[in-house]
Enzyme design. Structure first.
Site, PDB file in Angstrom:
ATOM      1  N   TYR B 294       0.835  -1.215   0.000  1.00  0.00           N
ATOM      2  CA  TYR B 294       0.000   0.000   0.000  1.00  0.00           C
ATOM      3  C   TYR B 294       0.861   1.253   0.000  1.00  0.00           C
ATOM      4  CZ  TYR B 294      -3.995   2.923   1.447  1.00  0.00           C
ATOM      5  OH  TYR B 294      -4.995   3.853   1.516  1.00  0.00           O
ATOM      6  N   TYR B 345      -6.645   4.673  -6.529  1.00  0.00           N
ATOM      7  CA  TYR B 345      -6.651   4.701  -5.072  1.00  0.00           C
ATOM      8  C   TYR B 345      -7.990   4.184  -4.583  1.00  0.00           C
ATOM      9  CZ  TYR B 345      -6.294   6.642  -0.320  1.00  0.00           C
ATOM     10  OH  TYR B 345      -6.257   6.825   1.034  1.00  0.00           O
TER      11      TYR B 345
END
Ligand SMILES: [Zn+2]
Lengths: 153, 393
Positions: B294, B345
């Site tokens: 991430y 995202y």
């Protein structure tokens, strides 16, 4: 360049007020007296910041306050170029420092490093607290800012 | 496997993946709930399941779409499990899959959906300060000093890490370049067709030192979902299963203390989780074929990969090169869909989907013969989580 007419950052940022239950009221009251106060456990004598309802080391609820020497060292820093608050639209760049207080088990406080915001910043540099009054704040408040000790009074 | 053995290894698998089209922030033509439903139905279709089969929902980061509403909207006959991981950012992504796996292993539910939906045009935006006249509690110790956005929160940690280990800016740049490189072969990626060069990275504006513009994630609209079921059930479904070998969530001591007072500060918060994950799976970093890590900010990826044992902190400058991080031939192919920086995202759920694709062999930047596919969710927040998927049970 950040304006230097009294405060490091321009007016318009939210005013700090005591947390629920007045948990940190003494810190803000001490800052207004130009003293640096942090929480200290009456059970084990250790300092903590931010304030908690319980000592996270000995788990005592008997917590008090200590005025500590208003100095520390730069533990980390950042230079902000992109404003995320309307009040800061013209204030970039500015420097935020994370200052550790060796006299209080190296707890850390966030503040601004006063002076030229484009100057290099050195981790480990010694700094002194500068109490920055905001008498026009709603309500009035005082921030704890920092200045390189080598810059003198 | 003995039923009293306390492990998730080999007991659950991801069998379906679904996504909406990914949009630039606030560009979605549909509200968030509609996107969410679309992604869930796509995941069921991918798995070869009926929507009626779905009986559990798990999410994270305070997703606004309540499983009861989703189940009702979809006409699901019986809801058996709903679950939310506390904490902001993407820290709960792998944890939500871990919770879904636990639910099917425990028999609470049979087909648990892990989902995340975002429509920032409909709702507020990340990265902007809330309009407050006063502030109290932990935010009062940072916000009046101009420290209030995620980038500003995490730049302080990354700066300290770079200082402690002599890490240079090119290590952060390599993470951004790898994501953009992989996005060029991924037609779903927002940054597909917009390659990034080292020169463009260097010339990009600072957001907050040490983060350039390209060190920061995008903000997007869309939705994504995966479906978790038992390993036994997975064997009968349409897709090759991505078996859960391990999942971990949590935090080291004091990582949520106010005003940046975590005792161990220059960390992505994976020092306790990575050993737990590897111990559950019975593997080590050398066994991992591909990683999705991430990226809220590139510096957090560097710290997270170090804490997962891929290189020592002192080796960061040598290890973090675009070549090492690129599929198919790099030493550690990273974020092979483009991730949060260049694909979309979707709070990291798109990274979990990409980890599944790598196991299936269907990535647009496929690594050869993937046996173990690692997901790292949410560096520098609390809790964080990770997930190890495998091609075999
Ligand atoms: Zn104590």
């Amino acid at each position: 360049m950040a304006p230097m007419n009294g405060s490091y950052l321009p007016a318009g940022l939210p005013a700090p007020v005591p947390a629920a239950g007045d948990l940190d009221a003494e810190h803000w009251a001490a800052a207004a007296r130009h003293e640096l106060a942090v929480q200290r456990c009456n059970g084990c004598g250790r300092h903590q910041w931010g304030p908690e309802w319980v000592c996270h080391r000995c788990r005592s609820f008997d917590l008090g306050w200590a005025v500590v020497a208003p100095g520390g060292t730069i533990y980390s820093w950042e230079r902000v170029w992109h404003p995320v608050h309307p009040a800061l639209a013209e204030a970039c760049p500015y420097v935020v420092v994370l200052v550790e207080l060796p006299q209080a088990e190296s707890i850390r406080m966030v503040g601004n490093l006063l002076g030229d915001p484009t100057a290099p910043v050195a981790i480990g540099a010694e700094v002194d607290a500068v109490f920055e009054d905001h008498p026009d704040g709603e309500p009035a408040y005082t921030l704890v800012q920092w200045r390189l000790r080598s810059a003198g009074a | 496997m003995a039923s009293d053995e306390r492990t998730i290894k080999g007991r659950a698998a991801i069998v379906g993946i679904g996504e909406t089209r990914y949009y630039k922030r606030a560009q979605s033509p549909h509200p968030e709930l509609r996107l969410c439903l679309e992604a869930i139905m796509a995941a069921a279709d991918d798995a070869g399941l009926s929507v009626d089969d779905l009986d559990g929902f798990a999410s994270y980061s305070n997703d606004r779409n309540d499983p009861s509403l989703i189940a009702s909207a979809l006409g699901i006959p019986e809801l058996r499990f709903s679950n939310m991981v506390w904490g902001g950012g993407g820290g709960g992504g792998s944890a939500a899959v871990g919770n879904a796996a636990a639910a099917v292993a425990a028999g609470y539910a049979d087909h648990v959906v892990v989902f995340r939906a975002l429509a920032q045009g409909q709702f507020g935006r990340f990265g902007q300060a809330p309009p407050l006249r006063t502030v109290s509690g932990p935010m009062a110790y940072t916000m009046p000093y101009g420290l209030m956005s995620p980038a500003q929160m995490f730049a302080m940690r990354v700066q300290r890490f770079m200082h402690e280990h002599g890490v240079g800016q090119p290590a952060l740049r390599a993470v951004a370049l790898a994501s953009y490189h992989h996005a060029q072969s991924n037609p779903r990626a927002i940054m597909n067709g917009r390659p990034l060069t080292p020169e463009a990275y260097d010339a990009s504006r600072w957001i907050v030192e040490p983060f350039h513009l390209y060190d920061c994630c995008m903000e997007n609209d869309g939705a994504a979902a995966v479906i978790v079921t038992s390993a036994e059930r997975a064997a009968d479904l349409r897709q090759p299963p991505a078996h859960v070998w391990a999942a971990a969530q949590g935090s080291a001591e004091g990582q949520a203390l106010a005003a940046h007072n975590a005792p161990d500060y220059a960390t992505s918060n994976f020092k306790t989780l990575a050993p737990r994950l590897y111990a559950t799976a019975g593997v080590g970093p050398a066994d991992i074929d591909v990683v999705q890590s991430y990226e809220n900010f590139t510096g957090g990826v560097v710290m997270a990969l170090v804490e997962h044992g891929f290189c020592a902190p002192e080796q960061v400058n040598d290890f973090f090169t675009p070549e090492n991080l690129s599929a198919p031939g790099g030493r550690l192919p990273l974020n092979t869909s483009g991730g949060n920086l260049a694909e979309c995202y979707m709070h990291g759920l798109e990274l979990i989907i990409e980890a599944v694709r790598q196991v299936r062999g269907t990535s647009t930047s496929q690594v050869t013969d993937v046996e173990l596919s690692l997901v790292i969710s949410g560096p520098m927040v609390s809790p964080v989580s990770n997930l190890l998927l495998a091609a075999t049970r």
